[in-house]
Design an enzyme around this catalytic site. Structure first.
Site, PDB file in Angstrom:
ATOM      1  N   ASP A 104       0.812  -1.225   0.000  1.00 25.91           N
ATOM      2  CA  ASP A 104       0.000   0.000   0.000  1.00 25.91           C
ATOM      3  C   ASP A 104       0.844   1.273   0.000  1.00 25.91           C
ATOM      4  OD1 ASP A 104      -2.261  -1.601   0.101  1.00 25.91           O
ATOM      5  OD2 ASP A 104      -2.253  -1.633   2.291  1.00 25.91           O
ATOM      6  N   LYS A 161       1.906   2.229  -5.102  1.00 24.45           N
ATOM      7  CA  LYS A 161       2.411   1.668  -6.367  1.00 24.45           C
ATOM      8  C   LYS A 161       1.461   1.999  -7.518  1.00 24.45           C
ATOM      9  CE  LYS A 161       2.279  -2.364  -4.394  1.00 24.45           C
ATOM     10  NZ  LYS A 161       2.052  -2.004  -2.983  1.00 24.45           N
ATOM     11  N   GLY A 213      -4.532  -4.135  -3.911  1.00 22.12           N
ATOM     12  CA  GLY A 213      -5.541  -3.100  -4.120  1.00 22.12           C
ATOM     13  C   GLY A 213      -4.794  -1.831  -4.464  1.00 22.12           C
ATOM     14  N   HIS A 214      -4.777  -1.475  -5.735  1.00 26.43           N
ATOM     15  CA  HIS A 214      -3.999  -0.318  -6.199  1.00 26.43           C
ATOM     16  C   HIS A 214      -4.959   0.795  -6.606  1.00 26.43           C
ATOM     17  CE1 HIS A 214      -0.462  -3.231  -7.249  1.00 26.43           C
ATOM     18  NE2 HIS A 214      -0.791  -3.246  -5.976  1.00 26.43           N
ATOM     19  N   GLN A 263       1.916  -5.986  -3.327  1.00 28.21           N
ATOM     20  CA  GLN A 263       2.389  -6.129  -1.946  1.00 28.21           C
ATOM     21  C   GLN A 263       3.696  -5.341  -1.759  1.00 28.21           C
ATOM     22  OE1 GLN A 263       1.311  -9.441  -3.568  1.00 28.21           O
ATOM     23  NE2 GLN A 263      -0.609  -8.514  -3.021  1.00 28.21           N
TER      24      GLN A 263
END
Ligand code: GDP
Ligand code: IMO
Ligand code: MG
Length: 447
Positions: free
Chosen positions: A29, A32, A56-57, A241
């Protein structure tokens, strides 16, 4: 000789940094997604090499916010090709759910622009069931997984009983493999975990609904990358990650189940290590972590709560509040080494606006009282270290949306330069807000 490799203009482009890795240097988080999306302005191809829909981007463009999980962040750029490599675990349900969400936000051609490796692993509902059951069984020692079935899917891959996307070509063999897998997994679900079994028919029903669509997306990812290289195209490898969630180098067992470090982008996509030109490490100007496990600089107090609120530190996948702590320069030293970082993107500097004082962890005190410049590799030791801090004055001015380094408050500049000095690699990008434009580009990794 690949098409176009003899053309002088293309040869010139081949000598530019065409293959850029963007990866997390902390516990995920880091931002990225924002940087991958930003750099895709000049990338032709974006590749995911590991992880799955545990990622989750978040991408913010104007007043539009899109969260991608399995789909590479390049999807917002209409001309980019998005590849999912062999190292990714693919849940068809999650993939098509995300494609529908993208359609709803106006990206209607996602399905045509995403290509999947036949060697990527198929993540099935039985993996989700095992993930949830094992977390329950672990009780107070739960890892705090995202509950998406990631670990069990990688377990089956490594045990060589997993199913891959390419298995969908021959449904007779597919059924036989699925029956074997369920025989093993359902035995454990019923007899070890005391949980409900997953039926063969329910999985087959789900798969048959999407089989043709999946097969239409299959492509030879490593060959596409080789062709791209020969024709001087720009490729961005988007990590998921972060370094300390890596299965080998993270705070095991409180990690994810893939190699999140730079090497993982080669094995998980089929690009050779000599072809990576630049490795950009994404890090927050502080630290966060979701789930269990050691976190030496954690701020379990009002300062941590304030940073969480200002930085809106809640998981993009599960909505869980993220644990918050000071910047950890000791962990960063390891991240610089094992990822062979070329530069850093320092994110969320704006979240620190208004803080009186900032702490930077520069050493760890180990359990025997000695001081260390590097984090321990043994995970049980990691939980016992205490951080040694140096303090720096904060700044009261706003840095939100600043686009030039000179326009930052003096103390913000000093803080950034100190982090750079401690990391030993240049800060290439500074992020001053979630939007693309809220960025200071000191070195463009794609140029
Ligand atoms: P990722 O998983 O590494 O892509 O990061 P996430 O998207 O899970 O979390 C990063 C969060 O920070 C997202 O909500 C982003 O919109 C937000 N973000 C990214 N860069 C900045 C920044 O410089 N400032 C602020 N305030 N928010 C940012
Ligand atoms: P992005 O790509 C933050 C964490 C989980 C848990 C551990 C194992 O958005 O940075 P898993 O479901 O992978 O087996 O969970 O890893 N985790 C993440 N934390 N960001 C992520 O992805 C994460 N993906 C997994 O919280 O601690
Ligand atoms: Mg995230």
């Amino acid at each position: 000789m690949r098409v176009g490799a003899n053309c002088p203009a293309i040869k010139e482009r081949i000598n530019m940094p065409n293959n850029v890795v963007v990866l997390g240097t902390q516990w995920g988080d880091e931002g990225k997604g924002k940087i991958a999306d930003l750099l895709t302005t000049t990338a032709d191809i974006v590749v995911r090499s590991q992880g799955g829909n545990n990622a989750g981007h978040t991408l913010v463009v104007g007043d539009k916010k899109v969260v991608v999980r399995l789909v590479p962040s390049g999807i917002l750029h209409s001309s980019s090709l998005c590849l999912i490599g062999s190292g990714v675990v693919v849940s068809p349900e999650a993939l098509f759910g995300e494609i529908e969400e993208l359609k709803a936000s106006g990206i209607t051609d996602a399905e045509q622009r995403i290509k999947l490796s036949a060697a990527s692993s198929l993540l099935l509902p039985v993996h989700v069931a095992i993930d949830k059951a094992s977390e329950l069984k672990r009780g107070k020692n739960a890892i705090g997984t995202t509950g998406r079935g990631i670990g069990p899917c990688y377990e089956d891959k490594i045990a060589r009983r997993g199913l891959r996307i390419g298995d969908l070509y021959d449904m007779e063999i597919f059924k036989e493999k699925l029956a074997n897998l369920l025989d093993y997994r359902n035995f454990a679900l019923k007899n070890y975990f005391g949980a409900e079994e997953v039926s063969f028919d329910s999985i087959m029903d789900g798969i048959m609904k999407v089989r043709d669509r999946i097969l239409a997306m299959v492509a030879d990812v490593s060959a596409i990358l080789a062709d791209a290289r020969a024709s001087g195209k720009k490729v961005l490898f988007e990590g998921a990650q972060g370094t300390f969630l890596d299965i080998d180098y993270g705070t095991y067992p409180f990690v994810t189940s893939s190699n999140t470090v730079a090497g993982g982008c080669c094995t998980g996509s089929g690009a050779g290590p000599r072809h990576i030109d630049y490795v950009l490490g994404i890090c927050k100007a502080y630290t966060t972590r979701v789930g269990g496990g050691p976190f030496p600089t954690e701020l379990d107090n009002q300062i941590g709560e304030d940073i969480r609120a200002r930085g809106f530190e809640f998981g993009a996948v599960t909505g869980r509040p993220r644990r918050v702590g000071w910047y950890d320069a000791v962990a960063m030293r390891r991240a610089v080494d094992i990822n062979s970082l070329s530069g850093l993107a320092l994110m969320k500097i704006d979240v620190l606006d208004g803080m009186e004082e900032l702490c930077i962890c520069t050493k760890y005190k180990l359990s025997d009282g000695t001081l260390s410049d590097l984090p321990p590799l043994a995970a049980y030791e990691y939980a016992k270290v205490t951080p040694v801090y140096e303090t720096m004055p904060g700044w009261s001015e706003s840095t939100v949306g600043v686009t030039k380094f000179e326009e930052l408050p003096e103390n913000a500049k000093k803080y950034i330069r100190r982090l750079e000095e401690l990391a030993g690699v240049p800060v290439a990008i500074i992020s001053t807000g979630p939007e693309r434009e809220q960025t200071i580009m000191l070195i463009d990794p794609m140029a």
